[in-house]
Design a protein around this motif. Sequence first.
Motif, PDB file in Angstrom:
ATOM      1  N   ALA A   8       0.809  -1.212   0.000  1.00  0.00           N
ATOM      2  CA  ALA A   8       0.000   0.000   0.000  1.00  0.00           C
ATOM      3  C   ALA A   8       0.846   1.268   0.000  1.00  0.00           C
ATOM      4  CB  ALA A   8      -0.937  -0.003   1.203  1.00  0.00           C
ATOM      5  N   GLU A   9       2.124   1.170   0.403  1.00  0.00           N
ATOM      6  CA  GLU A   9       2.955   2.357   0.561  1.00  0.00           C
ATOM      7  C   GLU A   9       4.050   2.520  -0.483  1.00  0.00           C
ATOM      8  OE1 GLU A   9       4.514   2.060   4.484  1.00  0.00           O
ATOM      9  OE2 GLU A   9       2.524   1.931   5.400  1.00  0.00           O
ATOM     10  N   LYS A  10       4.627   1.388  -0.954  1.00  0.00           N
ATOM     11  CA  LYS A  10       5.822   1.520  -1.793  1.00  0.00           C
ATOM     12  C   LYS A  10       6.013   0.278  -2.661  1.00  0.00           C
ATOM     13  CE  LYS A  10       8.447  -0.289   2.049  1.00  0.00           C
ATOM     14  NZ  LYS A  10       7.239  -0.846   2.582  1.00  0.00           N
ATOM     15  N   PRO A  11       6.824   0.411  -3.726  1.00  0.00           N
ATOM     16  CA  PRO A  11       7.175  -0.758  -4.526  1.00  0.00           C
ATOM     17  C   PRO A  11       8.068  -1.706  -3.726  1.00  0.00           C
ATOM     18  CG  PRO A  11       7.896   1.283  -5.606  1.00  0.00           C
ATOM     19  CD  PRO A  11       7.373   1.650  -4.260  1.00  0.00           C
ATOM     20  N   LEU A  12       7.873  -3.005  -3.914  1.00  0.00           N
ATOM     21  CA  LEU A  12       8.650  -4.013  -3.198  1.00  0.00           C
ATOM     22  C   LEU A  12       9.608  -4.773  -4.095  1.00  0.00           C
ATOM     23  CD1 LEU A  12       5.725  -5.554  -1.125  1.00  0.00           C
ATOM     24  CD2 LEU A  12       7.441  -3.920  -0.321  1.00  0.00           C
ATOM     25  N   ALA A  13       9.252  -4.931  -5.381  1.00  0.00           N
ATOM     26  CA  ALA A  13      10.070  -5.765  -6.254  1.00  0.00           C
ATOM     27  C   ALA A  13       9.818  -5.409  -7.713  1.00  0.00           C
ATOM     28  CB  ALA A  13       9.736  -7.238  -6.034  1.00  0.00           C
ATOM     29  N   LEU A  14      10.849  -5.609  -8.528  1.00  0.00           N
ATOM     30  CA  LEU A  14      10.688  -5.619  -9.977  1.00  0.00           C
ATOM     31  C   LEU A  14      10.165  -7.011 -10.291  1.00  0.00           C
ATOM     32  CD1 LEU A  14      13.949  -3.968 -11.312  1.00  0.00           C
ATOM     33  CD2 LEU A  14      11.630  -3.395 -12.031  1.00  0.00           C
ATOM     34  N   ALA A  15       8.916  -7.110 -10.665  1.00  0.00           N
ATOM     35  CA  ALA A  15       8.252  -8.404 -10.829  1.00  0.00           C
ATOM     36  C   ALA A  15       9.058  -9.340 -11.720  1.00  0.00           C
ATOM     37  CB  ALA A  15       6.848  -8.204 -11.400  1.00  0.00           C
ATOM     38  N   GLY A  16       9.343 -10.531 -11.180  1.00  0.00           N
ATOM     39  CA  GLY A  16      10.030 -11.557 -11.936  1.00  0.00           C
ATOM     40  C   GLY A  16      11.508 -11.332 -12.155  1.00  0.00           C
ATOM     41  N   VAL A  17      12.050 -10.222 -11.626  1.00  0.00           N
ATOM     42  CA  VAL A  17      13.459  -9.908 -11.860  1.00  0.00           C
ATOM     43  C   VAL A  17      14.244  -9.890 -10.550  1.00  0.00           C
ATOM     44  CG1 VAL A  17      15.090  -8.249 -12.854  1.00  0.00           C
ATOM     45  CG2 VAL A  17      12.857  -8.588 -13.926  1.00  0.00           C
ATOM     46  N   MET A  18      13.911  -8.950  -9.647  1.00  0.00           N
ATOM     47  CA  MET A  18      14.640  -8.853  -8.383  1.00  0.00           C
ATOM     48  C   MET A  18      13.829  -8.030  -7.388  1.00  0.00           C
ATOM     49  SD  MET A  18      18.527  -7.518  -7.618  1.00  0.00           S
ATOM     50  CE  MET A  18      19.338  -8.889  -8.450  1.00  0.00           C
TER      51      MET A  18
END
Length: 173
Positions: free
Chosen positions: A89-99
């Motif tokens: 809800a607050e921030k990006p956690l991961a580049l999906a499928g990458v890192m």
Amino acid sequence: MALVKIGPSPVLIRRRLELCGMRALNHNVVDATNFVMLELGTTAPRLRYGSNYRRQDCSCGRAGDDREFETLDNVKRALDPADLMIADAEKPLALAGVMGGLTPKSANRPPVIVLESAYFEPMTIARTARRLGLRSEASYRFERGIDRGAQAMALMRVAELIRPSRERTGRPD
């Protein structure tokens, strides 16, 4: 999984990762997911949350206006609006499928570990990884397509490996 105690990985898992050519991080959750990725040939990503995690907080979408993201390797990456991101809800956690990204450590309470598994379109992951010059074990597998049927088995296997590190509270899982 609640009340997971973060700590060193068991020697057996560290040794097997090293024999497969992967650097063991001596972090029980990360090494368990990497071990299962090699063991079953599919990804078993994880997200680490504090004790206030709510399921509806996690989403997957395009980077949009977020222009920079710091990955686990401590590098700030310039994002394209089309990059696929996993966020709370607050921030990006991961580049999906990458890192995954760097996340602050939880204060004093043991974290809630949310095991998630997803399928990403191979071309989307390949495009992001190539543009950023960021190759990882996860992107390697996602770019080639993963066995969707093995994802549930991978999640169960990771849970099995992490379960011994849970704090004993007398509560069921």
